[in-house]
Design an enzyme around this catalytic site. Structure first.
Site, mmCIF file in Angstrom:
data_model
loop_
_atom_site.group_PDB
_atom_site.id
_atom_site.type_symbol
_atom_site.label_atom_id
_atom_site.label_comp_id
_atom_site.label_asym_id
_atom_site.label_seq_id
_atom_site.Cartn_x
_atom_site.Cartn_y
_atom_site.Cartn_z
ATOM 1 N N PHE A 140 0.738 -1.316 -0.143
ATOM 2 C CA PHE A 140 0.092 -0.720 0.199
ATOM 3 C C PHE A 140 1.165 1.250 0.309
ATOM 4 O O PHE A 140 0.699 2.187 -0.493
ATOM 5 C CB PHE A 140 -0.904 0.080 1.469
ATOM 6 C CG PHE A 140 -2.159 -0.908 1.151
ATOM 7 C CD1 PHE A 140 -3.385 -0.711 0.509
ATOM 8 C CD2 PHE A 140 -2.036 -2.182 1.434
ATOM 9 C CE1 PHE A 140 -3.866 -1.437 -0.014
ATOM 10 C CE2 PHE A 140 -2.913 -3.494 1.570
ATOM 11 C CZ PHE A 140 -4.111 -3.044 1.069
ATOM 12 N N VAL B 6 15.860 -6.956 -1.042
ATOM 13 C CA VAL B 6 16.221 -5.865 -1.072
ATOM 14 C C VAL B 6 16.739 -6.480 0.268
ATOM 15 O O VAL B 6 16.340 -7.408 1.591
ATOM 16 C CB VAL B 6 15.921 -5.221 -0.336
ATOM 17 C CG1 VAL B 6 16.996 -3.666 0.009
ATOM 18 C CG2 VAL B 6 15.624 -4.756 -1.662
ATOM 19 N N GLU C 16 -12.120 -12.359 11.685
ATOM 20 C CA GLU C 16 -12.861 -12.225 10.124
ATOM 21 C C GLU C 16 -13.101 -13.484 10.750
ATOM 22 O O GLU C 16 -13.397 -14.580 10.164
ATOM 23 C CB GLU C 16 -12.224 -11.207 9.515
ATOM 24 C CG GLU C 16 -12.399 -9.996 9.528
ATOM 25 C CD GLU C 16 -11.845 -8.842 9.075
ATOM 26 O OE1 GLU C 16 -12.210 -8.076 8.314
ATOM 27 O OE2 GLU C 16 -10.508 -9.101 8.064
ATOM 28 N N ASP D 67 4.061 0.401 7.661
ATOM 29 C CA ASP D 67 4.010 -1.020 8.580
ATOM 30 C C ASP D 67 5.692 -1.392 8.758
ATOM 31 O O ASP D 67 5.233 -1.516 10.511
ATOM 32 C CB ASP D 67 4.103 -1.882 8.112
ATOM 33 C CG ASP D 67 1.849 -2.269 8.141
ATOM 34 O OD1 ASP D 67 1.835 -1.555 8.610
ATOM 35 O OD2 ASP D 67 1.636 -3.842 7.908
HETATM 36 C C1 LIG Z 1 -5.180 -10.606 6.737
HETATM 37 C C2 LIG Z 1 -4.743 -9.095 7.056
HETATM 38 C C3 LIG Z 1 -5.762 -8.672 7.289
HETATM 39 C C4 LIG Z 1 -6.085 -7.282 7.039
HETATM 40 N N1 LIG Z 1 -7.022 -6.227 6.956
HETATM 41 C C5 LIG Z 1 -6.458 -4.960 7.173
HETATM 42 C C6 LIG Z 1 -8.188 -4.536 7.308
HETATM 43 O O1 LIG Z 1 -8.845 -4.532 7.362
HETATM 44 N N2 LIG Z 1 -8.172 -3.035 6.754
HETATM 45 C C7 LIG Z 1 -6.517 -2.159 7.450
HETATM 46 O O2 LIG Z 1 -7.133 -0.782 7.224
HETATM 47 N N3 LIG Z 1 -5.931 -2.198 6.759
HETATM 48 C C8 LIG Z 1 -5.577 -4.174 6.810
HETATM 49 N N4 LIG Z 1 -4.142 -4.879 7.110
HETATM 50 C C9 LIG Z 1 -3.204 -4.030 7.524
HETATM 51 C C10 LIG Z 1 -2.431 -4.106 6.253
HETATM 52 O O3 LIG Z 1 -2.757 -5.007 5.066
HETATM 53 C C11 LIG Z 1 -1.483 -3.299 6.320
HETATM 54 O O4 LIG Z 1 -1.173 -2.500 7.410
HETATM 55 C C12 LIG Z 1 -0.942 -2.626 4.814
HETATM 56 O O5 LIG Z 1 -0.965 -3.813 3.704
HETATM 57 C C13 LIG Z 1 0.858 -1.792 5.155
HETATM 58 O O6 LIG Z 1 1.193 -1.316 4.038
HETATM 59 P P1 LIG Z 1 3.181 -1.458 3.788
HETATM 60 O O7 LIG Z 1 3.137 -0.770 2.164
HETATM 61 O O8 LIG Z 1 3.759 -1.250 4.745
HETATM 62 O O9 LIG Z 1 3.145 -3.240 3.572
HETATM 63 P P2 LIG Z 1 2.835 -3.685 2.962
HETATM 64 O O10 LIG Z 1 1.479 -3.940 2.228
HETATM 65 O O11 LIG Z 1 3.419 -4.578 3.479
HETATM 66 O O12 LIG Z 1 4.081 -4.136 1.682
HETATM 67 C C14 LIG Z 1 4.706 -4.693 1.645
HETATM 68 C C15 LIG Z 1 5.877 -4.731 -0.044
HETATM 69 O O13 LIG Z 1 7.220 -4.646 0.673
HETATM 70 C C16 LIG Z 1 7.984 -6.485 0.336
HETATM 71 N N5 LIG Z 1 9.032 -6.456 0.763
HETATM 72 C C17 LIG Z 1 8.926 -6.735 1.597
HETATM 73 N N6 LIG Z 1 10.212 -7.554 2.605
HETATM 74 C C18 LIG Z 1 10.862 -7.011 0.985
HETATM 75 C C19 LIG Z 1 12.793 -7.123 0.656
HETATM 76 N N7 LIG Z 1 13.177 -7.644 1.588
HETATM 77 N N8 LIG Z 1 12.579 -6.887 0.335
HETATM 78 C C20 LIG Z 1 11.776 -6.488 -1.240
HETATM 79 N N9 LIG Z 1 10.464 -6.582 -1.085
HETATM 80 C C21 LIG Z 1 9.519 -6.425 0.049
HETATM 81 C C22 LIG Z 1 6.205 -7.396 0.182
HETATM 82 O O14 LIG Z 1 6.902 -7.998 -1.217
HETATM 83 C C23 LIG Z 1 5.012 -6.618 -0.455
HETATM 84 O O15 LIG Z 1 4.995 -6.370 -1.283
HETATM 85 C C24 LIG Z 1 -4.397 -6.001 7.512
HETATM 86 C C25 LIG Z 1 -3.312 -6.679 7.309
HETATM 87 C C26 LIG Z 1 -3.307 -8.953 7.021
HETATM 88 C C27 LIG Z 1 -1.898 -9.783 7.271
#
Ligand SMILES: Cc1cc2nc3c(=O)[nH]c(=O)nc-3n(C[C@H](O)[C@H](O)[C@H](O)COP(=O)(O)OP(=O)(O)OC[C@H]3O[C@@H](n4cnc5c(N)ncnc54)[C@H](O)[C@@H]3O)c2cc1C
Length: 428
Positions: free
Chosen positions: A15, A81, A172, A301
């Site tokens: 996200f 990474v 859920e 996150d």
């Molecule tokens: C089961 C579940 C249900 C959820 N329900 C909700 C909800 O209903 N509403 C809500 O608002 N939030 C919800 N969340 C939380 C929400 O999904 C997260 O807060 C959000 O995805 C965080 O976004 P982000 O971009 O920080 O990380 P992420 O979306 O997790 O993206 C991280 C990206 O980094 C990549 N990555 C990781 N490590 C590496 C590396 N070493 N090298 C290269 N790439 C890497 C991963 O492949 C991934 O694509 C839920 C989470 C889960 C697990």
């Protein structure tokens, strides 16, 4: 591409990273490289539907490359990474090193088993597609095995499901298992009564859904109980093995346990000191950069703001707003404007319990029941990436809502799972 342009490297196409890339997309004088270990953006809020056989993995994932294809200044690479070198503005990956003018780290979080990594084998968490399909495999297999045994003790164990963690994901999942056993599977078996399946939801704190009002947490508990879910609050898990879960002095025999209890920031090596909180999230300044390195941002996150205010929740809106903010800060830097602190705009929260109940809280506006569930549905479909996915999801849900059927009840052996994810638990 003009190599004299400022180079922004984004790690992660979740996200936060995707929103940052879209914000910088097609902007003048900037080239962007987005690196992710998987080639797709995953809509994690609907992962539990994949685990519960309501949706197929492809319904909630879309290739990052195609999502960004209209932006000619954005290059997408698949790679892992491993290290950030702040001393020379570069990152190390399994596909080589990349130097940057600006870095946006958005690698997300991973499950935390509170110093018990050995529990993962028996209680997979739900963070990736392979974990969701593994949970689906274990769940459906439990019903299959129960159908073919006449040992009533074994049947009882097979038809007992434990979900650990009473946050939105645990609620859920527990609600969906209750609904699946009572409505979807009940008429498909001959030797067992699937509707007598027992589901335990184990929560360490005093109430489930602690981020919601007490009134709504109680409402959710009542709705779950109607689906056969037994809720244990103030209950800490002390052991998990292949035969079940120990909670204090109680033992629950179960062959299917799911972990929805905790996450920690994605681990990544940093050359130079970075502060981390108890959840391994990287501490950042109010402008989301790491102290001493104004050109390195950590968002979503993976980060936590070190300004003494209450921690922001690990949710998609926080991640998207932070991704957009970091990208706009870079654009402002290049336009020689001064930086401002990040401020989160809270648009409320929601959780669903089964096929027609949910709770929604937006400021002082609080509502529950069918209308809340329709609101939850509309919001989730709206934010799902890609028109085709939205169409499929609406169709799949409409179908299972009307018929009580679930379309994705396939038991896929682990050899055949969608690959590329390195963090899935080992097979039990
Ligand atoms: C089961 C579940 C249900 C959820 N329900 C909700 C909800 O209903 N509403 C809500 O608002 N939030 C919800 N969340 C939380 C929400 O999904 C997260 O807060 C959000 O995805 C965080 O976004 P982000 O971009 O920080 O990380 P992420 O979306 O997790 O993206 C991280 C990206 O980094 C990549 N990555 C990781 N490590 C590496 C590396 N070493 N090298 C290269 N790439 C890497 C991963 O492949 C991934 O694509 C839920 C989470 C889960 C697990």
């Amino acid at each position: 591409m003009d190599l004299k342009m400022k180079h922004v490297v984004i790690v992660g196409g979740g996200f936060a990273g995707l929103t940052a890339a879209k914000t910088l997309g097609s902007k003048k004088d900037i080239r962007v490289t987005l690196i992710d270990k998987q080639n797709f953006h995953l809509f994690q809020p609907l992962l539990y539907q994949v685990a519960m056989a309501g949706l197929s993995p492809a319904d909630i994932a879309a290739p990052i490359r195609s999502l960004l294809s209209k932006h000619e200044n954005v290059r997408v690479l698949r790679g892992v990474v491993t290290r950030v070198n702040t001393s020379d503005n570069s990152i190390d990956t399994d596909i080589g090193s990349f130097s940057f003018d600006y870095l946006i780290m958005a690698a997300g979080a991973k499950p935390s088993y509170f110093n018990h990594p050995e529990w993962e084998e028996y209680a997979p968490s739900i963070k990736t597609i392979s974990q969701a399909t593994e949970i689906r495999r274990r769940l459906l297999n439990a019903f299959e095995k129960a159908e073919r045994t006449d040992d009533t003790k074994e049947q009882k164990k097979l038809l007992t499901f434990v979900v650990i963690g009473g946050g939105p994901t645990g609620v859920e999942l527990a609600g969906a298992i209750g609904e699946m056993s009572r409505y979807t599977l009940a008429r498909d078996f001959r030797n067992i009564d699937a509707s007598v399946a027992r589901i335990f939801l184990i929560e360490g704190g005093a109430q489930i859904l602690p981020m919601f009002s007490l009134q709504h947490a109680k409402r959710a508990a009542r709705d779950l109980e109607k689906l056969g879910v037994q809720i244990w609050t103030n209950s800490l898990v002390s052991d998990i093995d292949e035969d079940g879960v120990t909670v204090g002095s109680e033992r629950i025999s179960s062959s299917t346990v799911v972990w929805a209890a905790g996450v920690q920031g994605e681990t990544m090596q940093f050359g130079g000191d970075v502060g981390r909180d108890r959840g391994n999230r990287i501490m950042v300044e109010s402008d989301l950069s790491i102290p001493g390195f104004q050109n390195v941002f950590v968002v979503g996150d993976q980060s936590n703001i070190d300004d003494g205010s209450k921690d922001l929740p690990g949710t998609a809106p926080v991640a998207m707003q932070q991704g957009r903010f970091a990208a706009n800060t870079i654009l402002n830097d290049l336009a020689q404007k001064t930086r401002s602190p990040f401020k989160f705009t809270d648009r409320g929260q929601m959780a669903t319990i089964g096929r027609s109940s949910a709770i929604v809280e937006v400021g002082k506006l609080k509502f529950a029941g069918l209308f809340a569930w329709i609101t939850w549905l509309v919001v989730h479909i709206y934010f799902l990436v890609g028109f085709k996915n939205r169409l499929f999801v609406v169709f799949s849900w409409g179908w299972s809502f009307l018929t009580f059927r679930k379309g994705a009840r396939l038991i896929v052996d682990r050899d055949w799972q969608i690959g590329g994810e390195t963090d899935s638990p080992s097979q039990s």
